[in-house]
Scaffold this active site. Structure first.
Site, PDB file in Angstrom:
ATOM      1  N   HIS A 161       0.797  -1.237   0.000  1.00  0.00           N
ATOM      2  CA  HIS A 161       0.000   0.000   0.000  1.00  0.00           C
ATOM      3  C   HIS A 161       0.831   1.290   0.000  1.00  0.00           C
ATOM      4  O   HIS A 161       0.283   2.378  -0.037  1.00  0.00           O
ATOM      5  CB  HIS A 161      -0.983   0.033   1.181  1.00  0.00           C
ATOM      6  CG  HIS A 161      -0.307   0.279   2.513  1.00  0.00           C
ATOM      7  ND1 HIS A 161       0.277  -0.724   3.240  1.00  0.00           N
ATOM      8  CD2 HIS A 161      -0.113   1.415   3.226  1.00  0.00           C
ATOM      9  CE1 HIS A 161       0.777  -0.228   4.350  1.00  0.00           C
ATOM     10  NE2 HIS A 161       0.567   1.084   4.368  1.00  0.00           N
TER      11      HIS A 161
HETATM   12  C1  UD1 Z   1      -2.449   5.784   5.359  1.00  0.00           C
HETATM   13  C2  UD1 Z   1      -1.188   6.365   5.974  1.00  0.00           C
HETATM   14  C3  UD1 Z   1      -0.062   5.345   5.919  1.00  0.00           C
HETATM   15  C4  UD1 Z   1      -0.488   4.027   6.544  1.00  0.00           C
HETATM   16  C5  UD1 Z   1      -1.775   3.551   5.906  1.00  0.00           C
HETATM   17  C6  UD1 Z   1      -2.235   2.329   6.658  1.00  0.00           C
HETATM   18  C7  UD1 Z   1      -0.826   8.808   5.714  1.00  0.00           C
HETATM   19  C8  UD1 Z   1      -0.081   9.834   4.968  1.00  0.00           C
HETATM   20  N1  UD1 Z   1      -0.733   7.546   5.242  1.00  0.00           N
HETATM   21  O1  UD1 Z   1      -2.185   5.527   3.998  1.00  0.00           O
HETATM   22  O2  UD1 Z   1       1.051   5.832   6.634  1.00  0.00           O
HETATM   23  O3  UD1 Z   1       0.525   3.079   6.352  1.00  0.00           O
HETATM   24  O4  UD1 Z   1      -2.775   4.573   6.022  1.00  0.00           O
HETATM   25  O5  UD1 Z   1      -3.149   1.557   5.976  1.00  0.00           O
HETATM   26  O6  UD1 Z   1      -1.475   9.109   6.674  1.00  0.00           O
HETATM   27  N2  UD1 Z   1      -9.468   4.590   1.184  1.00  0.00           N
HETATM   28  C9  UD1 Z   1     -10.660   3.919   1.123  1.00  0.00           C
HETATM   29  N3  UD1 Z   1     -11.260   3.588   2.300  1.00  0.00           N
HETATM   30  C10 UD1 Z   1     -10.753   3.881   3.530  1.00  0.00           C
HETATM   31  C11 UD1 Z   1      -9.529   4.584   3.558  1.00  0.00           C
HETATM   32  C12 UD1 Z   1      -8.898   4.933   2.378  1.00  0.00           C
HETATM   33  O7  UD1 Z   1     -11.185   3.635   0.046  1.00  0.00           O
HETATM   34  O8  UD1 Z   1     -11.350   3.538   4.545  1.00  0.00           O
HETATM   35  C13 UD1 Z   1      -8.803   4.943  -0.101  1.00  0.00           C
HETATM   36  C14 UD1 Z   1      -9.170   6.334  -0.615  1.00  0.00           C
HETATM   37  O9  UD1 Z   1      -9.225   6.276  -2.015  1.00  0.00           O
HETATM   38  C15 UD1 Z   1      -7.983   7.156  -0.196  1.00  0.00           C
HETATM   39  C16 UD1 Z   1      -6.829   6.163  -0.292  1.00  0.00           C
HETATM   40  O10 UD1 Z   1      -7.390   4.918   0.099  1.00  0.00           O
HETATM   41  O11 UD1 Z   1      -7.783   8.289  -1.011  1.00  0.00           O
HETATM   42  C17 UD1 Z   1      -5.658   6.496   0.606  1.00  0.00           C
HETATM   43  O12 UD1 Z   1      -6.080   6.687   1.960  1.00  0.00           O
HETATM   44  P1  UD1 Z   1      -5.213   7.594   2.973  1.00  0.00           P
HETATM   45  O13 UD1 Z   1      -5.758   7.482   4.341  1.00  0.00           O
HETATM   46  O14 UD1 Z   1      -5.048   8.956   2.414  1.00  0.00           O
HETATM   47  O15 UD1 Z   1      -3.799   6.949   2.890  1.00  0.00           O
HETATM   48  P2  UD1 Z   1      -3.355   5.444   2.948  1.00  0.00           P
HETATM   49  O16 UD1 Z   1      -2.725   5.089   1.650  1.00  0.00           O
HETATM   50  O17 UD1 Z   1      -4.481   4.599   3.448  1.00  0.00           O
HETATM   51  N1  UDP Z   2      -3.539  -5.544   8.967  1.00  0.00           N
HETATM   52  C1  UDP Z   2      -4.802  -6.120   8.998  1.00  0.00           C
HETATM   53  N2  UDP Z   2      -5.375  -6.510   7.822  1.00  0.00           N
HETATM   54  C2  UDP Z   2      -4.757  -6.372   6.611  1.00  0.00           C
HETATM   55  C3  UDP Z   2      -3.469  -5.774   6.595  1.00  0.00           C
HETATM   56  C4  UDP Z   2      -2.893  -5.354   7.781  1.00  0.00           C
HETATM   57  O1  UDP Z   2      -5.384  -6.294  10.076  1.00  0.00           O
HETATM   58  O2  UDP Z   2      -5.345  -6.766   5.583  1.00  0.00           O
HETATM   59  C5  UDP Z   2      -2.938  -5.093  10.244  1.00  0.00           C
HETATM   60  C6  UDP Z   2      -1.567  -5.651  10.553  1.00  0.00           C
HETATM   61  O3  UDP Z   2      -1.654  -6.872  11.258  1.00  0.00           O
HETATM   62  C7  UDP Z   2      -0.973  -4.546  11.412  1.00  0.00           C
HETATM   63  C8  UDP Z   2      -1.558  -3.279  10.813  1.00  0.00           C
HETATM   64  O4  UDP Z   2      -2.751  -3.694  10.126  1.00  0.00           O
HETATM   65  O5  UDP Z   2      -1.417  -4.689  12.765  1.00  0.00           O
HETATM   66  C9  UDP Z   2      -0.608  -2.623   9.852  1.00  0.00           C
HETATM   67  O6  UDP Z   2      -1.274  -1.616   9.162  1.00  0.00           O
HETATM   68  P1  UDP Z   2      -0.872  -1.128   7.713  1.00  0.00           P
HETATM   69  O7  UDP Z   2      -0.043  -2.146   7.034  1.00  0.00           O
HETATM   70  O8  UDP Z   2      -2.135  -0.697   7.053  1.00  0.00           O
HETATM   71  O9  UDP Z   2      -0.051   0.211   8.011  1.00  0.00           O
HETATM   72  P2  UDP Z   2       1.475   0.528   8.362  1.00  0.00           P
HETATM   73  O10 UDP Z   2       1.871  -0.329   9.501  1.00  0.00           O
HETATM   74  O11 UDP Z   2       2.274   0.287   7.133  1.00  0.00           O
HETATM   75  O12 UDP Z   2       1.445   1.972   8.682  1.00  0.00           O
END
Ligand code: UD1
Ligand code: UDP
Length: 367
Positions: A204
């Site tokens: 991601h």
């Molecule tokens: C965010 C965090 C990242 C973290 C990740 C965990 C920032 C800058 N990034 O990234 O550090 O590792 O979360 O998963 O804060 N979206 C959905 N549904 C949701 C949430 C998001 O469809 O519930 C989609 C939307 O199109 C959105 C995109 O995902 O624009 C990105 O979501 P966003 O929260 O901006 O960043 P992440 O890539 O999820």
């Molecule tokens: N995780 C989860 N389901 C998934 C992927 C990740 O429950 O499909 C959990 C994982 O076990 C960990 C956390 O989400 O506890 C990590 O989050 P993510 O990878 O989204 O973010 P990051 O750690 O890179 O910020």
């Protein structure tokens, strides 16, 4: 003591839960503020159910947007709430936009600020999370570090010793507390998997999934790895459209994002994990499962030095050769010190026993 705990995105929930519990056990009055950065049931609600987190006391509902939009919306909504609740302390976790936004508002609003997971550094300024980490630490009164490397980073940046506290890893508190419940999950059967018979993938990071060329290279590598060991990939919403557009090679099963207990079960029984997640690098180390990190750097070097993690970058050939090597010769696991299930308690001791940092200089005074 009256404390606000902030959460807003998937990796926040498993970090805030043990901190809230430990603070409340010791009599603190805790309000949980949810920013709404993540909102899909599979990215949000399932974690409240799986981890037994009570519904948030305040919901800001900011949703998705550009970095500035999302950060700005959290700040605009959090500022009046902070003024209304007037807590003694705000606790933020991790490195997402919600973390930095609430830290900025708190630093100007008066209460003390504690950062859980302080001091992690990838030294990769192109990562939005690195900007969030460095800036949040700079604003914080309490820097709660998960590992000695994080402490060293903070010292090297000139923070005062009385701000820095080595407390251990809260994410591992939650992992250890839920391992048995995760073992009861039927997720393997639902996806037709057998223990030790598959690899688990997550993707991601913007640098991996936003550029179709980079993602195509990663998929090519994963396709080759799948020739050695079939793969299952719970799809993050950020990557969903691009994965559909590009299509995935045979041997890779795409499934919806997994709930916490299901995902821990998937990790614990995997032969190998390939990921760009921060938290998953830590959980695989704690579980002793080989991990190939699809990044050039990590803010969690202890998982490489003491754990099961190997950095393979984005080069397809290097990814395949690393995975094949780890499949043949899995690293011997060693769990880092203070990843012992008690980080939340140590954080509560720092925040409550010391009392508010009465009379101490604020971070702005550190020079
Ligand atoms: C965010 C965090 C990242 C973290 C990740 C965990 C920032 C800058 N990034 O990234 O550090 O590792 O979360 O998963 O804060 N979206 C959905 N549904 C949701 C949430 C998001 O469809 O519930 C989609 C939307 O199109 C959105 C995109 O995902 O624009 C990105 O979501 P966003 O929260 O901006 O960043 P992440 O890539 O999820
Ligand atoms: N995780 C989860 N389901 C998934 C992927 C990740 O429950 O499909 C959990 C994982 O076990 C960990 C956390 O989400 O506890 C990590 O989050 P993510 O990878 O989204 O973010 P990051 O750690 O890179 O910020």
């Amino acid at each position: 003591m009256r404390i606000i705990c902030v959460a807003g995105a998937r990796p926040n929930y498993m970090k805030i839960k043990p901190v809230m519990d430990a603070l409340e056990r010791r009599g603190a009055e805790v309000a949980l503020v949810h920013t709404g950065q993540h909102y899909d049931p599979a990215m949000n609600d399932v974690f409240f159910e799986d981890l037994g987190i009570r519904p948030p006391d305040h919901f800001l509902g900011v949703g998705s947007g550009s970095h500035a939009t999302q950060t700005g919306r959290v700040m605009e909504s959090f500022e009046p709430l902070l003024a209304e609740l007037s807590p003694d302390l705000v606790v933020v976790v991790g490195d997402v936009n919600s973390t930095l936004a609430c830290a900025l508002v708190t630093a100007k609003g008066g209460p003390l600020l504690a950062h859980v997971e302080a001091g992690l550094r990838s030294r990769d300024w192109s990562m939005p999370e690195e900007v969030n980490r460095v800036a949040t630490d700079r604003l914080s009164d309490y820097l709660l570090a998960p590992s000695p490397d994080a402490v060293e980073n903070l010292r090297a940046e000139g923070y005062r010793e009385d701000q820095i506290h080595l407390v251990g890893n809260v994410m591992i508190d939650t992992l250890l507390a839920n391992r048995e419940r995760a073992a009861a999950s039927d997720v393997l059967a639902r996806h037709g998997l057998t223990p030790g018979g598959y690899g688990l993938v997550t993707l991601h990071r913007p640098a991996n999934v936003d550029d179709p060329e980079v993602l195509a290279g990663l998929l090519k590598a994963l396709g080759e790895v799948a020739g050695h060991c079939p793969l299952v990939l719970p799809v993050h919403p950020r990557a969903a459209d691009r994965l559909t557009e590009l299509g995935v090679p045979g041997g890779i099963l795409l499934v919806p994002p997994a709930g916490y207990l299901d995902f821990i079960a998937l990790q614990a029984s995997a032969r190998i994990v390939l990921t760009d997640s921060g938290g998953v690098q830590e959980e695989t180390t704690a579980l002793g499962v080989p991990c190939v990190t699809l990044r050039e750097n990590t803010e969690r070097p202890i998982t490489v030095e003491e754990g099961t993690n190997v950095l393979a970058g984005r080069d397809p050939e290097r990814i395949v050769s690393t995975a094949v090597r780890l499949l043949a010769d899995p690293p011997a696991p060693r769990r880092p010190a203070l990843w012992d299930g008690h980080a939340g308690d140590r954080i509560a001791s720092v925040l409550l026993d010391g009392g508010p940092a009465q009379g101490r200089p604020r971070p702005t005074d550190h020079g």
